[in-house]
Write a protein that holds these residues in place. Structure first.
Motif, PDB file in Angstrom:
ATOM      1  N   GLY A  80       0.838  -1.199   0.000  1.00 57.79           N
ATOM      2  CA  GLY A  80       0.000   0.000   0.000  1.00 57.79           C
ATOM      3  C   GLY A  80       0.865   1.237   0.000  1.00 57.79           C
ATOM      4  O   GLY A  80       1.866   1.303  -0.694  1.00 57.79           O
ATOM      5  N   ARG A  81       0.492   2.185   0.824  1.00 60.59           N
ATOM      6  CA  ARG A  81       1.183   3.470   0.891  1.00 60.59           C
ATOM      7  C   ARG A  81       2.325   3.408   1.904  1.00 60.59           C
ATOM      8  O   ARG A  81       2.194   2.825   2.967  1.00 60.59           O
ATOM      9  N   GLY A  90       6.004  21.603  13.256  1.00 55.52           N
ATOM     10  CA  GLY A  90       4.796  22.377  13.009  1.00 55.52           C
ATOM     11  C   GLY A  90       3.700  21.397  12.672  1.00 55.52           C
ATOM     12  O   GLY A  90       3.782  20.214  12.959  1.00 55.52           O
ATOM     13  N   SER A  91       2.658  21.876  12.033  1.00 56.67           N
ATOM     14  CA  SER A  91       1.581  20.970  11.646  1.00 56.67           C
ATOM     15  C   SER A  91       1.881  20.373  10.280  1.00 56.67           C
ATOM     16  O   SER A  91       2.480  21.012   9.424  1.00 56.67           O
ATOM     17  N   LEU A  92       1.462  19.138  10.080  1.00 55.94           N
ATOM     18  CA  LEU A  92       1.731  18.425   8.835  1.00 55.94           C
ATOM     19  C   LEU A  92       0.530  17.571   8.509  1.00 55.94           C
ATOM     20  O   LEU A  92       0.003  16.860   9.367  1.00 55.94           O
ATOM     21  N   ARG A  93       0.076  17.634   7.275  1.00 57.24           N
ATOM     22  CA  ARG A  93      -1.030  16.799   6.821  1.00 57.24           C
ATOM     23  C   ARG A  93      -0.560  16.078   5.579  1.00 57.24           C
ATOM     24  O   ARG A  93      -0.212  16.705   4.579  1.00 57.24           O
ATOM     25  N   ILE A  94      -0.576  14.765   5.612  1.00 64.98           N
ATOM     26  CA  ILE A  94      -0.062  13.994   4.477  1.00 64.98           C
ATOM     27  C   ILE A  94      -1.136  13.744   3.438  1.00 64.98           C
ATOM     28  O   ILE A  94      -0.978  14.080   2.289  1.00 64.98           O
ATOM     29  N   GLY A  95      -2.228  13.122   3.793  1.00 65.94           N
ATOM     30  CA  GLY A  95      -3.273  12.816   2.816  1.00 65.94           C
ATOM     31  C   GLY A  95      -4.639  12.952   3.432  1.00 65.94           C
ATOM     32  O   GLY A  95      -4.839  12.732   4.616  1.00 65.94           O
ATOM     33  N   GLY A  96      -5.613  13.302   2.623  1.00 64.96           N
ATOM     34  CA  GLY A  96      -6.949  13.505   3.139  1.00 64.96           C
ATOM     35  C   GLY A  96      -7.846  12.304   2.942  1.00 64.96           C
ATOM     36  O   GLY A  96      -8.796  12.098   3.670  1.00 64.96           O
ATOM     37  N   GLY A  97      -7.571  11.487   1.963  1.00 63.28           N
ATOM     38  CA  GLY A  97      -8.438  10.356   1.656  1.00 63.28           C
ATOM     39  C   GLY A  97      -7.903   9.062   2.203  1.00 63.28           C
ATOM     40  O   GLY A  97      -6.925   9.004   2.919  1.00 63.28           O
ATOM     41  N   ALA A  99      -6.294   5.249   1.823  1.00 67.39           N
ATOM     42  CA  ALA A  99      -5.190   4.685   1.049  1.00 67.39           C
ATOM     43  C   ALA A  99      -5.747   3.880  -0.116  1.00 67.39           C
ATOM     44  O   ALA A  99      -6.829   3.308  -0.027  1.00 67.39           O
ATOM     45  N   PRO A 100      -5.026   3.837  -1.240  1.00 68.15           N
ATOM     46  CA  PRO A 100      -5.486   3.033  -2.359  1.00 68.15           C
ATOM     47  C   PRO A 100      -5.501   1.560  -1.970  1.00 68.15           C
ATOM     48  O   PRO A 100      -4.753   1.141  -1.090  1.00 68.15           O
ATOM     49  N   PRO A 101      -6.360   0.798  -2.612  1.00 65.53           N
ATOM     50  CA  PRO A 101      -6.376  -0.623  -2.264  1.00 65.53           C
ATOM     51  C   PRO A 101      -5.034  -1.253  -2.583  1.00 65.53           C
ATOM     52  O   PRO A 101      -4.411  -0.928  -3.597  1.00 65.53           O
ATOM     53  N   GLN A 127       9.817  -2.935  -2.881  1.00 70.55           N
ATOM     54  CA  GLN A 127       8.722  -2.841  -3.828  1.00 70.55           C
ATOM     55  C   GLN A 127       7.523  -2.255  -3.097  1.00 70.55           C
ATOM     56  O   GLN A 127       7.113  -2.772  -2.069  1.00 70.55           O
ATOM     57  N   ILE A 128       6.976  -1.174  -3.647  1.00 75.97           N
ATOM     58  CA  ILE A 128       5.859  -0.485  -3.020  1.00 75.97           C
ATOM     59  C   ILE A 128       4.745  -0.394  -4.059  1.00 75.97           C
ATOM     60  O   ILE A 128       4.951   0.135  -5.145  1.00 75.97           O
ATOM     61  N   SER A 129       3.558  -0.931  -3.724  1.00 74.45           N
ATOM     62  CA  SER A 129       2.470  -0.916  -4.698  1.00 74.45           C
ATOM     63  C   SER A 129       1.646   0.363  -4.638  1.00 74.45           C
ATOM     64  O   SER A 129       0.816   0.600  -5.491  1.00 74.45           O
ATOM     65  N   GLY A 130       1.861   1.205  -3.623  1.00 77.27           N
ATOM     66  CA  GLY A 130       1.139   2.474  -3.517  1.00 77.27           C
ATOM     67  C   GLY A 130       2.108   3.634  -3.614  1.00 77.27           C
ATOM     68  O   GLY A 130       3.170   3.540  -4.221  1.00 77.27           O
ATOM     69  N   ASP A 131       1.710   4.742  -2.999  1.00 73.96           N
ATOM     70  CA  ASP A 131       2.542   5.944  -2.998  1.00 73.96           C
ATOM     71  C   ASP A 131       3.668   5.811  -1.980  1.00 73.96           C
ATOM     72  O   ASP A 131       3.509   5.201  -0.937  1.00 73.96           O
ATOM     73  N   ALA A 132       4.811   6.408  -2.283  1.00 75.10           N
ATOM     74  CA  ALA A 132       5.926   6.491  -1.343  1.00 75.10           C
ATOM     75  C   ALA A 132       6.197   7.969  -1.094  1.00 75.10           C
ATOM     76  O   ALA A 132       6.478   8.718  -2.019  1.00 75.10           O
ATOM     77  N   THR A 133       6.077   8.386   0.166  1.00 74.63           N
ATOM     78  CA  THR A 133       6.281   9.785   0.526  1.00 74.63           C
ATOM     79  C   THR A 133       7.337   9.863   1.607  1.00 74.63           C
ATOM     80  O   THR A 133       7.189   9.248   2.653  1.00 74.63           O
ATOM     81  N   LEU A 134       8.400  10.595   1.350  1.00 77.32           N
ATOM     82  CA  LEU A 134       9.447  10.816   2.334  1.00 77.32           C
ATOM     83  C   LEU A 134       9.502  12.306   2.629  1.00 77.32           C
ATOM     84  O   LEU A 134       9.663  13.115   1.725  1.00 77.32           O
ATOM     85  N   VAL A 135       9.348  12.670   3.893  1.00 76.11           N
ATOM     86  CA  VAL A 135       9.358  14.072   4.301  1.00 76.11           C
ATOM     87  C   VAL A 135      10.434  14.232   5.366  1.00 76.11           C
ATOM     88  O   VAL A 135      10.557  13.412   6.257  1.00 76.11           O
TER      89      VAL A 135
END
Length: 146
Positions: A80-81, A90-97, A99-101, A127-135
């Motif tokens: 997945g993600r 501070g404040s951080l918002r990654i995603g609003g919805g 996760a993809p199946p 191997q990642i089947s969804g989004d990869a986010t590095l902050v």
């Protein structure tokens, strides 16, 4: 029970120290005791200063940027993600919805893994089947909608 014994033992040692100090004052006189206490106080102050400097030296970050070492995802299969976040002040918002199946994630390829950069972030041999986010190191507001 051992804690109570240690508390009593500490109290007895403190009382004995006060009695010994009073006996010392009576034996040598207050003038000599005052001079001795001044010299001992100066040495104790120097030792305390050295110990606080040593403690500050041990408490500093060991890697470049941030507190602590780097973050790494290696030899992983994520269905997945993947989100890796670090040092947000501070404040951080990654995603609003939601996760993809999760989809089928193949096994990571064989081979030597590269080491992560010191104090940085990395994803390797995964191997990642969804989004990869590095902050890393967000000092204010951030929003990442994936």
């Amino acid at each position: 029970m051992a804690g109570r014994i240690l508390k009593w033992l500490g109290g007895v040692v403190a009382l004995a120290s006060v009695c010994a100090l009073a006996a010392y004052f009576a034996a040598v006189g207050l003038d000599k005791a005052d001079k001795t206490a001044s010299v001992l106080g100066a040495f104790i102050a120097l030792a305390s200063l050295a110990m606080s400097a040593y403690g500050a030296f041990l408490d500093r970050p060991r890697s470049g940027g941030g507190t602590g070492g780097g973050q790494s995802v290696t030899d992983s299969t994520v269905g997945g993600r993947l989100t890796v976040v670090r040092n947000v002040q501070g404040s951080l918002r990654i995603g609003g919805g939601s996760a993809p199946p999760p989809g089928p994630a193949p096994a990571p390829p064989p081979g030597p893994a590269s080491p992560p950069p010191p104090g940085g972030q990395s994803v390797s041999r995964s191997q990642i089947s969804g989004d990869a986010t590095l902050v890393d190191g967000v000092g204010g507001d951030a929003q990442v909608d994936t």
